[in-house]
Design a protein around this motif. Sequence first.
Motif, PDB file in Angstrom:
ATOM      1  N   ASP A  77      -8.695  -6.118  21.348  1.00  0.00           N
ATOM      2  CA  ASP A  77      -8.947  -4.737  21.795  1.00  0.00           C
ATOM      3  C   ASP A  77     -10.263  -4.624  22.549  1.00  0.00           C
ATOM      4  O   ASP A  77     -10.328  -4.000  23.612  1.00  0.00           O
ATOM      5  N   VAL A  78     -11.313  -5.216  22.012  1.00  0.00           N
ATOM      6  CA  VAL A  78     -12.634  -5.134  22.636  1.00  0.00           C
ATOM      7  C   VAL A  78     -12.633  -5.788  24.011  1.00  0.00           C
ATOM      8  O   VAL A  78     -13.251  -5.291  24.956  1.00  0.00           O
ATOM      9  N   PHE A  79     -11.911  -6.893  24.158  1.00  0.00           N
ATOM     10  CA  PHE A  79     -11.903  -7.619  25.427  1.00  0.00           C
ATOM     11  C   PHE A  79     -11.035  -6.973  26.494  1.00  0.00           C
ATOM     12  O   PHE A  79     -10.949  -7.488  27.610  1.00  0.00           O
ATOM     13  N   ARG A  80     -10.444  -5.844  26.224  1.00  0.00           N
ATOM     14  CA  ARG A  80      -9.725  -5.101  27.270  1.00  0.00           C
ATOM     15  C   ARG A  80     -10.691  -4.400  28.218  1.00  0.00           C
ATOM     16  O   ARG A  80     -10.293  -3.925  29.275  1.00  0.00           O
ATOM     17  N   ASP A  81     -11.943  -4.344  27.851  1.00  0.00           N
ATOM     18  CA  ASP A  81     -12.989  -3.671  28.631  1.00  0.00           C
ATOM     19  C   ASP A  81     -13.381  -4.507  29.852  1.00  0.00           C
ATOM     20  O   ASP A  81     -13.885  -5.617  29.700  1.00  0.00           O
ATOM     21  N   PRO A  82     -13.180  -3.988  31.079  1.00  0.00           N
ATOM     22  CA  PRO A  82     -13.521  -4.763  32.277  1.00  0.00           C
ATOM     23  C   PRO A  82     -15.017  -5.089  32.389  1.00  0.00           C
ATOM     24  O   PRO A  82     -15.382  -6.145  32.897  1.00  0.00           O
TER      25      PRO A  82
ATOM     26  N   ALA B  49     -12.408 -15.830  28.054  1.00  0.00           N
ATOM     27  CA  ALA B  49     -11.201 -15.117  28.458  1.00  0.00           C
ATOM     28  C   ALA B  49     -10.351 -14.883  27.223  1.00  0.00           C
ATOM     29  O   ALA B  49      -9.789 -15.817  26.667  1.00  0.00           O
ATOM     30  N   VAL B  50     -10.296 -13.639  26.787  1.00  0.00           N
ATOM     31  CA  VAL B  50      -9.488 -13.276  25.625  1.00  0.00           C
ATOM     32  C   VAL B  50      -8.441 -12.283  26.115  1.00  0.00           C
ATOM     33  O   VAL B  50      -8.731 -11.100  26.296  1.00  0.00           O
ATOM     34  N   GLU B  51      -7.241 -12.797  26.369  1.00  0.00           N
ATOM     35  CA  GLU B  51      -6.154 -11.972  26.887  1.00  0.00           C
ATOM     36  C   GLU B  51      -5.203 -11.505  25.790  1.00  0.00           C
ATOM     37  O   GLU B  51      -4.581 -10.463  25.912  1.00  0.00           O
ATOM     38  N   ASP B  52      -5.057 -12.331  24.742  1.00  0.00           N
ATOM     39  CA  ASP B  52      -4.068 -12.037  23.712  1.00  0.00           C
ATOM     40  C   ASP B  52      -4.536 -12.613  22.377  1.00  0.00           C
ATOM     41  O   ASP B  52      -5.623 -13.185  22.284  1.00  0.00           O
ATOM     42  N   GLU B  53      -3.700 -12.467  21.358  1.00  0.00           N
ATOM     43  CA  GLU B  53      -4.094 -12.926  20.023  1.00  0.00           C
ATOM     44  C   GLU B  53      -4.282 -14.438  19.957  1.00  0.00           C
ATOM     45  O   GLU B  53      -5.108 -14.928  19.206  1.00  0.00           O
TER      46      GLU B  53
END
Length: 188
Positions: A33-38, A47-51
Motif C-alpha cells: 500500500d505504501v509503495f503505491r505512492d509515486p 521496486a515493490v509492485e505486489d505482495e
Amino acid sequence: MNDIVTLHASPTPSAPALVLRPWCVDDVAALVDVFRDPALRRWTSSAVEDEGDALRWVRDQERGWAAGERFGFAVLQTHPDSPRGQLVGHVVLKEVASGKPSAEVGYWTAAHARGRSVAPRALEALTGWAFDVLGADALERLELLHQVDNPASCRVAHKSRYGLDRVLPAAPPSFPREGHLHIRRRDA
C-alpha cells in the motif's frame, strides 16, 4: 544481533508516539500500500509492485539483520486502540562492519504521514541506538546521502543534526544527479 530490537520516539504535541521494530512478514500488505505512492517510488531504489516483491523486500531486511550489516526498521505510529500500529515509514542503518568507523542511514515516510516529523524522530531514535549499541565497535560517524533535488530529505538531515559535509558528483544509475553528503558524529 539475536535480540529483537524495539526503539521508541516520544509523541509531540502534534504527532503520536512511534515504535521502530524490525520488519516482518506481517508488514507485507502495508508495504505494498505504501509503495503505491509515486513520490516514494521516485526516491527509493526498491521496486515493490505486489505482495511477492514486498515479501522479497522484507526477507532482504531480515537477512541484513541476520548478517549484522543492515538494520532496517518498520516505523509504526501507535494508537491506543491498535496495539500493532500503522506503518508510517522506514529507517535503516546500513553498510555496518565490525571496526569500520562509519555507516550509512536511510529513511522514507509514507505519504499519509508526511509533515508530522516521522522521519526526523525515527532517524533520531536510530542514530542514538547506533551510537549506543554499535558505537563500542568503533562506529564514529553516520552518513546520510540524498540527491540535491530532494529538499525534504535535506530538511530531515538538518532537523536530525546531520551537517552538510559536501556535494557529491552524480553517480548514475543509483544517483543520476549530484547529491548531498550529511554527517553526524558520535559526539554531536
